[in-house]
Design a protein around this motif. Structure first.
Motif, short mmCIF file in Angstrom:
data_model
loop_
_atom_site.label_atom_id
_atom_site.label_comp_id
_atom_site.label_asym_id
_atom_site.label_seq_id
_atom_site.Cartn_x
_atom_site.Cartn_y
_atom_site.Cartn_z
N PHE A 210 0.77 -1.27 0.08
CA PHE A 210 -0.16 -0.31 -0.06
C PHE A 210 0.84 1.24 0.09
O PHE A 210 1.81 1.40 1.03
N VAL A 228 -3.65 -0.51 -10.87
CA VAL A 228 -4.76 -0.65 -10.21
C VAL A 228 -6.00 -0.73 -11.05
O VAL A 228 -7.09 -1.41 -10.53
N TYR A 256 -12.52 2.69 -8.15
CA TYR A 256 -12.13 2.26 -6.76
C TYR A 256 -13.36 2.32 -5.59
O TYR A 256 -13.55 1.47 -4.75
N GLN A 260 -14.73 -0.34 -3.20
CA GLN A 260 -15.03 -0.40 -1.67
C GLN A 260 -16.63 -0.83 -1.54
O GLN A 260 -16.86 -1.37 -0.59
N PRO A 274 -8.03 5.09 -2.06
CA PRO A 274 -7.69 3.63 -1.51
C PRO A 274 -7.28 3.46 0.13
O PRO A 274 -6.60 4.67 0.33
N ARG A 276 -5.75 1.04 3.26
CA ARG A 276 -4.92 -0.23 3.49
C ARG A 276 -5.83 -1.38 3.32
O ARG A 276 -5.45 -2.38 2.70
N SER A 278 -8.70 -2.34 2.03
CA SER A 278 -9.31 -2.45 0.58
C SER A 278 -8.32 -2.58 -0.29
O SER A 278 -8.26 -3.60 -1.16
N TRP A 279 -6.94 -2.10 -0.07
CA TRP A 279 -5.84 -2.27 -0.79
C TRP A 279 -5.63 -3.95 -0.82
O TRP A 279 -5.20 -4.38 -1.73
N ASP A 280 -5.34 -4.22 0.46
CA ASP A 280 -4.74 -5.46 0.55
C ASP A 280 -5.62 -6.62 -0.12
O ASP A 280 -5.24 -7.71 -0.26
N LEU A 282 -7.25 -6.03 -2.88
CA LEU A 282 -7.37 -5.75 -4.55
C LEU A 282 -5.93 -6.66 -5.06
O LEU A 282 -6.31 -7.30 -6.11
#
Length: 287
Positions: A210, A228, A256, A260, A274, A276, A278-280, A282
């Motif tokens: 991230f 992304v 994005y 979410q 973004p 952390r 939701s990033w993890d 993806l």
């Protein structure tokens, strides 16, 4: 409906899902099983502690309510502290209609009279929070709640409908003080993909770390922005007329935000920037 996982299988399932686990001595045999059998189990029950510095209390309890008071305590930093395994004094009596709905993986009714011992039927987790509406749940803590719930459901072959809050079990309680419907949505999203953590004995997938929310300022140009966007398209969340491309813009924000919402976030938590957690989920490939 299932026999409880063995302690070893339980920990492996958590770690495969990316849960950070701390094991406290003797947790595997610390329980209230002398009061009756634990199992068959039907689901996961979540609570908030209504206090701080709760580890010792959750492990030992007190005279009217001996410990353990849960399977594990989820700290603010997202660490799951395992303190017991088996029957724990966490659920108490609750609704037979709710238990039937959990067993059938159906929508939950309003809880009826307290008639069924939930201590024998659920894994129980305390989440450290005052529960007053002002004490925040950090992103790492909520993400860990999602992951531990997903891990147990995946291991048993359950759906997200097998995860409930204490306040959904009995009229006596209101915890946890966050949306269980939103959490179940995130668990459903987690179950729809592979486990987030590495399988035992195998290297972890290589994903981009991230970069921080500040990275995603309007006009940012980077190959990471394109990566992304491609992952968002692959997840069915692309909202691009053209692209995706290397410049972060409104189409990326809309895409994005759709990701979410797919994870169960809403309102200000689905603003397209973004975070952390939701990033993890993806899994943007390493560039």
């Amino acid at each position: 409906m299932a026999a409880p996982l063995s302690p070893g299988a339980f920990v492996r399932a958590l770690r495969r899902e990316g849960v950070s686990v701390t094991e406290h001595g003797g947790w595997q045999t610390h329980n209230r099983n002398h009061k009756g059998a634990w199992g068959p189990v039907h689901g996961v029950m979540l609570h908030h502690t209504a206090g701080r510095d709760s580890l010792a209390f959750c492990r030992s309890g007190h005279a009217p309510l001996p410990g353990p008071l849960c399977t594990g305590l989820l700290a603010k930093d997202g660490t799951l502290h395992l303190i017991g395994y088996g029957r724990a004094n966490h659920a108490g009596n609750g609704s037979a209609a709710v238990l039937a709905a959990v067993r059938g993986e159906r929508p939950l009714p309003s809880p009826g009279p307290d008639a069924v011992d939930g201590n024998a039927r659920f894994y129980g987790f305390e989440i450290e929070n005052l529960g007053d509406g002002r004490d925040p749940y950090p992103t790492a803590q909520l993400d860990a709640a999602d992951r531990l719930s997903t891990a147990i459901c995946r291991a048993h072959g359950w759906s997200e409908a097998s995860v409930i809050g204490h306040g959904e079990w009995t009229r006596r309680k209101v915890d946890p003080s966050f949306s269980m419907a939103a959490l179940r949505g995130r668990v459903a999203a987690g179950l729809s993909s592979a486990p987030s953590g590495p399988a035992p004995g195998r290297p972890a997938p290589v994903h981009e770390p991230f970069p921080g929310a500040a990275f995603f300022e309007p006009g940012r140009r980077s190959a990471l922005v394109t990566a992304v966007g491609r992952r968002l398209v692959a997840e069915g969340c692309g909202r691009y007329a053209v692209g995706p491309g290397p410049v972060w813009g409104e189409a990326d924000l809309r895409s994005y935000a759709a990701w979410q919402r797919k994870l169960g976030y809403s309102g200000a938590e689905a603003d397209g920037v973004p975070g952390r957690a939701s990033w993890d989920r993806l899994h943007v490939p390493k560039l």
